[in-house]
Design a protein around this motif. Sequence first.
Motif, mmCIF file in Angstrom:
data_model
loop_
_atom_site.group_PDB
_atom_site.id
_atom_site.type_symbol
_atom_site.label_atom_id
_atom_site.label_comp_id
_atom_site.label_asym_id
_atom_site.label_seq_id
_atom_site.Cartn_x
_atom_site.Cartn_y
_atom_site.Cartn_z
ATOM 1 N N LEU A 145 115.972 -110.002 -78.724
ATOM 2 C CA LEU A 145 116.230 -109.648 -77.322
ATOM 3 C C LEU A 145 114.951 -109.377 -76.538
ATOM 4 O O LEU A 145 114.927 -109.525 -75.320
ATOM 5 N N ASN A 146 113.896 -108.994 -77.239
ATOM 6 C CA ASN A 146 112.620 -108.731 -76.577
ATOM 7 C C ASN A 146 111.743 -109.976 -76.461
ATOM 8 O O ASN A 146 110.687 -109.932 -75.845
ATOM 9 N N ALA A 147 112.176 -111.074 -77.055
ATOM 10 C CA ALA A 147 111.444 -112.342 -76.947
ATOM 11 C C ALA A 147 111.724 -112.959 -75.565
ATOM 12 O O ALA A 147 112.712 -112.620 -74.913
ATOM 13 N N PRO A 148 110.870 -113.874 -75.130
ATOM 14 C CA PRO A 148 111.138 -114.559 -73.858
ATOM 15 C C PRO A 148 112.536 -115.195 -73.880
ATOM 16 O O PRO A 148 112.977 -115.707 -74.912
ATOM 17 N N GLU A 149 113.188 -115.142 -72.741
ATOM 18 C CA GLU A 149 114.572 -115.614 -72.641
ATOM 19 C C GLU A 149 114.749 -117.052 -73.125
ATOM 20 O O GLU A 149 115.739 -117.378 -73.782
ATOM 21 N N ASP A 150 113.769 -117.910 -72.844
ATOM 22 C CA ASP A 150 113.898 -119.320 -73.236
ATOM 23 C C ASP A 150 113.741 -119.536 -74.741
ATOM 24 O O ASP A 150 113.962 -120.638 -75.237
ATOM 25 N N GLN A 177 115.136 -117.112 -77.016
ATOM 26 C CA GLN A 177 116.143 -116.293 -77.686
ATOM 27 C C GLN A 177 117.213 -117.106 -78.410
ATOM 28 O O GLN A 177 117.609 -116.760 -79.523
ATOM 29 N N GLU A 178 117.655 -118.187 -77.824
ATOM 30 C CA GLU A 178 118.712 -118.992 -78.447
ATOM 31 C C GLU A 178 118.242 -119.572 -79.790
ATOM 32 O O GLU A 178 118.962 -119.507 -80.788
ATOM 33 N N GLN A 179 117.031 -120.125 -79.816
ATOM 34 C CA GLN A 179 116.507 -120.686 -81.066
ATOM 35 C C GLN A 179 116.291 -119.595 -82.116
ATOM 36 O O GLN A 179 116.618 -119.771 -83.286
ATOM 37 N N LEU A 180 115.732 -118.465 -81.692
ATOM 38 C CA LEU A 180 115.501 -117.364 -82.629
ATOM 39 C C LEU A 180 116.817 -116.831 -83.177
ATOM 40 O O LEU A 180 116.926 -116.531 -84.366
ATOM 41 N N GLN A 181 117.816 -116.744 -82.322
ATOM 42 C CA GLN A 181 119.137 -116.269 -82.738
ATOM 43 C C GLN A 181 119.761 -117.242 -83.745
ATOM 44 O O GLN A 181 120.339 -116.830 -84.747
ATOM 45 N N LYS A 182 119.627 -118.524 -83.490
ATOM 46 C CA LYS A 182 120.172 -119.535 -84.400
ATOM 47 C C LYS A 182 119.483 -119.453 -85.767
ATOM 48 O O LYS A 182 120.139 -119.509 -86.810
ATOM 49 N N LEU A 183 118.182 -119.294 -85.756
ATOM 50 C CA LEU A 183 117.422 -119.152 -86.999
ATOM 51 C C LEU A 183 117.869 -117.895 -87.750
ATOM 52 O O LEU A 183 118.159 -117.941 -88.952
ATOM 53 N N TYR A 184 117.961 -116.796 -87.043
ATOM 54 C CA TYR A 184 118.395 -115.522 -87.632
ATOM 55 C C TYR A 184 119.784 -115.635 -88.256
ATOM 56 O O TYR A 184 119.988 -115.266 -89.419
ATOM 57 N N LEU A 185 120.732 -116.170 -87.510
ATOM 58 C CA LEU A 185 122.109 -116.263 -88.011
ATOM 59 C C LEU A 185 122.228 -117.231 -89.189
ATOM 60 O O LEU A 185 123.019 -117.006 -90.105
ATOM 61 N N THR A 186 121.435 -118.294 -89.173
ATOM 62 C CA THR A 186 121.435 -119.247 -90.289
ATOM 63 C C THR A 186 121.001 -118.545 -91.575
ATOM 64 O O THR A 186 121.663 -118.651 -92.611
ATOM 65 N N ILE A 187 119.901 -117.814 -91.501
ATOM 66 C CA ILE A 187 119.389 -117.119 -92.684
ATOM 67 C C ILE A 187 120.364 -116.034 -93.126
ATOM 68 O O ILE A 187 120.681 -115.914 -94.314
ATOM 69 N N LYS A 188 120.868 -115.266 -92.173
ATOM 70 C CA LYS A 188 121.796 -114.171 -92.470
ATOM 71 C C LYS A 188 123.061 -114.690 -93.170
ATOM 72 O O LYS A 188 123.561 -114.072 -94.099
ATOM 73 N N GLN A 189 123.547 -115.841 -92.739
ATOM 74 C CA GLN A 189 124.744 -116.431 -93.336
ATOM 75 C C GLN A 189 124.465 -116.906 -94.768
ATOM 76 O O GLN A 189 125.303 -116.771 -95.646
ATOM 77 N N LEU A 190 123.286 -117.444 -95.004
ATOM 78 C CA LEU A 190 122.935 -117.952 -96.335
ATOM 79 C C LEU A 190 122.680 -116.834 -97.346
ATOM 80 O O LEU A 190 122.972 -116.990 -98.521
#
Length: 113
Positions: A9-14, A16-29
């Motif tokens: 959330l503290n990363a630049p808005e543009d 956040q979507e990629q960082l969130q996708k990366l985070y959720l991918t790892i978290k799911q695995l």
Amino acid sequence: MTIIEEYILNAPEDRQEQLQKLYLTIKQLVPQASEKMSYGMPTFYLNGNLVHFANQKNHIGFYPSPSAIEAFKTELTGYKTSKGAIQFPTDDTLPIDLIEKIVLFRLKENTNK
């Protein structure tokens, strides 16, 4: 909210979507991995550091360890890499399939310690 979600959330808005996708991918695995900040970067930890990632000025950095860079060097030829880091350009789609393979490789390494 987790510390990694706060980082995103503290990363630049543009970014956040990629960082969130990366985070959720790892978290799911690796849902069994703990999450923390290490070296100022979001980190997944299980029997040692699994992977780190970070928003950088001109790319998203992914830090899976030198062994993972070596194991996937053929698949990583299109990306700038160094001893333990991969740079994903922010204007490209994240290579989720490759990221998943690398995370699972690191999981296997850490569970075989």
